[in-house]
Design a protein around this motif. Structure first.
Motif, PDB file in Angstrom:
ATOM      1  N   ALA A  47       3.187  -7.824   0.737  1.00  0.00           N
ATOM      2  CA  ALA A  47       3.902  -8.424   1.874  1.00  0.00           C
ATOM      3  C   ALA A  47       4.457  -7.315   2.754  1.00  0.00           C
ATOM      4  CB  ALA A  47       5.025  -9.326   1.371  1.00  0.00           C
ATOM      5  N   TYR A  48       5.028  -6.312   2.125  1.00  0.00           N
ATOM      6  CA  TYR A  48       5.624  -5.207   2.873  1.00  0.00           C
ATOM      7  C   TYR A  48       4.546  -4.452   3.664  1.00  0.00           C
ATOM      8  CZ  TYR A  48       8.473  -1.243   4.136  1.00  0.00           C
ATOM      9  OH  TYR A  48       9.139  -0.299   4.861  1.00  0.00           O
ATOM     10  N   ALA A  49       3.423  -4.179   3.013  1.00  0.00           N
ATOM     11  CA  ALA A  49       2.342  -3.457   3.693  1.00  0.00           C
ATOM     12  C   ALA A  49       1.776  -4.275   4.854  1.00  0.00           C
ATOM     13  CB  ALA A  49       1.232  -3.102   2.702  1.00  0.00           C
ATOM     14  N   PHE A  50       1.525  -5.556   4.622  1.00  0.00           N
ATOM     15  CA  PHE A  50       1.010  -6.407   5.697  1.00  0.00           C
ATOM     16  C   PHE A  50       1.950  -6.378   6.897  1.00  0.00           C
ATOM     17  CE2 PHE A  50      -1.483  -9.304   2.610  1.00  0.00           C
ATOM     18  CZ  PHE A  50      -2.688  -8.745   2.981  1.00  0.00           C
ATOM     19  N   ARG A  57       2.794 -11.131  10.546  1.00  0.00           N
ATOM     20  CA  ARG A  57       3.961 -11.976  10.251  1.00  0.00           C
ATOM     21  C   ARG A  57       3.716 -12.653   8.906  1.00  0.00           C
ATOM     22  NH1 ARG A  57       3.289 -15.391  15.512  1.00  0.00           N
ATOM     23  NH2 ARG A  57       1.232 -15.347  14.543  1.00  0.00           N
ATOM     24  N   VAL A  58       4.594 -12.333   7.949  1.00  0.00           N
ATOM     25  CA  VAL A  58       4.329 -12.717   6.562  1.00  0.00           C
ATOM     26  C   VAL A  58       5.420 -13.634   6.013  1.00  0.00           C
ATOM     27  CG1 VAL A  58       3.926 -11.809   4.229  1.00  0.00           C
ATOM     28  CG2 VAL A  58       3.267 -10.439   6.213  1.00  0.00           C
ATOM     29  N   ILE A 139       0.193 -14.551   7.649  1.00  0.00           N
ATOM     30  CA  ILE A 139      -0.202 -14.559   6.242  1.00  0.00           C
ATOM     31  C   ILE A 139       0.860 -15.248   5.388  1.00  0.00           C
ATOM     32  CG2 ILE A 139      -0.739 -13.117   4.217  1.00  0.00           C
ATOM     33  CD1 ILE A 139      -1.717 -10.976   6.171  1.00  0.00           C
ATOM     34  N   LEU A 140       0.404 -16.147   4.546  1.00  0.00           N
ATOM     35  CA  LEU A 140       1.281 -16.758   3.553  1.00  0.00           C
ATOM     36  C   LEU A 140       0.846 -16.257   2.180  1.00  0.00           C
ATOM     37  CD1 LEU A 140       3.351 -18.864   2.504  1.00  0.00           C
ATOM     38  CD2 LEU A 140       1.558 -20.583   2.675  1.00  0.00           C
ATOM     39  N   LEU A 141       1.769 -15.579   1.500  1.00  0.00           N
ATOM     40  CA  LEU A 141       1.484 -15.081   0.157  1.00  0.00           C
ATOM     41  C   LEU A 141       2.244 -15.936  -0.849  1.00  0.00           C
ATOM     42  CD1 LEU A 141       1.857 -11.175   0.372  1.00  0.00           C
ATOM     43  CD2 LEU A 141      -0.231 -12.451  -0.163  1.00  0.00           C
ATOM     44  N   ALA A 258       0.364   3.972  -1.645  1.00  0.00           N
ATOM     45  CA  ALA A 258      -0.861   4.251  -0.893  1.00  0.00           C
ATOM     46  C   ALA A 258      -1.941   3.246  -1.284  1.00  0.00           C
ATOM     47  CB  ALA A 258      -1.330   5.677  -1.170  1.00  0.00           C
ATOM     48  N   ALA A 259      -2.001   2.959  -2.578  1.00  0.00           N
ATOM     49  CA  ALA A 259      -3.052   2.042  -3.057  1.00  0.00           C
ATOM     50  C   ALA A 259      -2.829   0.625  -2.541  1.00  0.00           C
ATOM     51  CB  ALA A 259      -3.103   2.062  -4.585  1.00  0.00           C
ATOM     52  N   ILE A 260      -1.575   0.186  -2.463  1.00  0.00           N
ATOM     53  CA  ILE A 260      -1.326  -1.184  -2.007  1.00  0.00           C
ATOM     54  C   ILE A 260      -1.667  -1.296  -0.519  1.00  0.00           C
ATOM     55  CG2 ILE A 260       1.137  -1.159  -1.294  1.00  0.00           C
ATOM     56  CD1 ILE A 260       0.025  -3.812  -3.644  1.00  0.00           C
ATOM     57  N   ARG A 261      -1.418  -0.234   0.241  1.00  0.00           N
ATOM     58  CA  ARG A 261      -1.802  -0.267   1.659  1.00  0.00           C
ATOM     59  C   ARG A 261      -3.319  -0.363   1.796  1.00  0.00           C
ATOM     60  NH1 ARG A 261       2.389   3.560   2.068  1.00  0.00           N
ATOM     61  NH2 ARG A 261       0.898   5.289   2.013  1.00  0.00           N
ATOM     62  N   GLN A 262      -4.023   0.316   0.890  1.00  0.00           N
ATOM     63  CA  GLN A 262      -5.488   0.244   0.926  1.00  0.00           C
ATOM     64  C   GLN A 262      -5.966  -1.185   0.603  1.00  0.00           C
ATOM     65  OE1 GLN A 262      -7.511   2.754   1.965  1.00  0.00           O
ATOM     66  NE2 GLN A 262      -9.075   1.143   1.917  1.00  0.00           N
ATOM     67  N   VAL A 263      -5.322  -1.805  -0.373  1.00  0.00           N
ATOM     68  CA  VAL A 263      -5.693  -3.193  -0.734  1.00  0.00           C
ATOM     69  C   VAL A 263      -5.429  -4.107   0.461  1.00  0.00           C
ATOM     70  CG1 VAL A 263      -5.116  -5.166  -2.213  1.00  0.00           C
ATOM     71  CG2 VAL A 263      -5.309  -2.882  -3.217  1.00  0.00           C
ATOM     72  N   ALA A 264      -4.283  -3.921   1.105  1.00  0.00           N
ATOM     73  CA  ALA A 264      -3.942  -4.746   2.273  1.00  0.00           C
ATOM     74  C   ALA A 264      -4.964  -4.532   3.387  1.00  0.00           C
ATOM     75  CB  ALA A 264      -2.534  -4.392   2.768  1.00  0.00           C
TER      76      ALA A 264
END
Ligand SMILES: Nc1ncnc2c1ncn2[C@@H]1O[C@H](COP(=O)(O)OP(=O)(O)O)[C@@H](O)[C@H]1O
Ligand SMILES: [Mg+2]
Length: 292
Positions: A47-50, A57-58, A139-141, A258-264
């Motif tokens: 959520a933070y990365a998105f 808007r998350v 995005i809705l998580l 860094a990895a979570i930003r890549q996933v996002a």
């Protein structure tokens, strides 16, 4: 000082909003077969990365009834939950709280058992409230509970895509398999995204994926499973949990961040097929079992 409503109002309307062409938000549920594998950390950091990195808007929907704790992770104290909106006449705007980077959070720690037993009026209330949110959201998580209980399945069947968090622990793998089996039986072809957590590196993440997908190819025909990426085992995650912050915010340079930003980034570059982009209204209809 930090007026939460102010932050919400400050968002500029997008061209899409003005032309009325806003696409419906993407709805991603985050789930796992086994508990304690990192769902809540994945949800919060994604959520933070998105929001922070990619300007989306998350809204985070905390749907883990028993162990819901997105609010704890973000050091927030919700006054109300979705239950107060449904049963106590609280406005949705009162129930939503704002976290870091403008992320909105819908606490729904309890009360979801009752969702299937709503009156037609409550039903309509829920659906129209979410329809209204729709135009203000990219995005809705949904942070679901673990396992194959009816409640968890409902969220995973109603979302457009399901991120399944899997760790190298054998029980995490086998429980993920059991979950995929049930999901595939109920909704064959549902986009399932495999996210390897607590691995050494990408190679180990891919090995884990191969292991599971090879068995799935054999025993679960029609399964639509793809690799969403990996997140390294990173001691800073626990540190961030203790500080009640998303690691991506606390230590943007940490390997996990860094990895979570890549996933996002990868998720955003591979949007779901149009036909499954049905919006929150449909999600809600599915949740309450009123889909035509
Ligand atoms: N990539 C990681 N590296 C290190 N620890 C992790 C990682 N992901 C999760 N954890 C730890 O695992 C524990 C469970 O995470 P949590 O997100 O609460 O799981 P779940 O929501 O699936 O129950 C937490 O204590 C968290 O610090
Ligand atoms: Mg959790």
């Amino acid at each position: 000082m930090n007026d939460q409503a102010e932050g919400l109002r400050k968002r500029e309307p997008r061209l899409d909003d003005i032309t009325g062409n806003a696409s419906p938000p993407r709805i991603i549920s985050v789930t796992s077969g086994k508990g304690g594998v990192g769902k809540t950390n994945v949800t919060a950091n994604l959520a933070y990365a998105f929001s922070e990195t990619f300007g989306k808007r998350v809204l985070v929907f905390d749907a883990d009834m028993g162990l819901g704790n997105i609010d704890v992770l973000f050091n927030l104290r919700p006054r109300w939950t979705l239950k107060d909106f449904l049963f106590e006449d609280r406005k949705l705007s009162e129930v939503l709280i704002e976290g870091p980077a403008g992320i909105r959070i819908l606490p729904a720690a309890s009360g979801f058992e009752e969702l299937t037993a709503l009156t037609p009026e409550q039903n309509l209330k829920l659906i129209s409230a979410f329809d209204e949110l729709e135009s203000d959201l990219d995005i809705l998580l949904i942070d679901t509970g673990a396992g194959i209980s009816e409640n968890v399945l409902t969220f995973n069947l109603a979302s457009q895509e399901t991120l399944i968090v899997v760790t190298p622990e054998p029980t995490s793998r086998t429980d993920a398999f059991a979950l995929m089996k049930v999901l595939n039986r109920r909704y064959s072809g549902k986009p399932l995204l495999f996210l390897a957590n607590m691995v050494r590196d990408r190679k180990e993440g891919l090995e884990l994926f191969d292991l599971v997908s090879r068995v799935a190819d054999r025993f679960l025909p029609g399964l639509n499973l793809s690799f969403a990426g990996f997140l390294p085992q990173d001691p800073s995650v626990t540190q961030a949990v203790r500080s009640q912050k998303a690691l991506a915010e606390m230590l943007p340079g940490a390997p996990f961040s860094a990895a979570i930003r890549q996933v996002a980034r990868d998720l955003l570059s591979r949007p779901p097929r149009q036909e499954v982009s049905a919006g929150i209204g449909l999600l809600m209809k599915r949740l309450v079992g009123r889909e035509e």
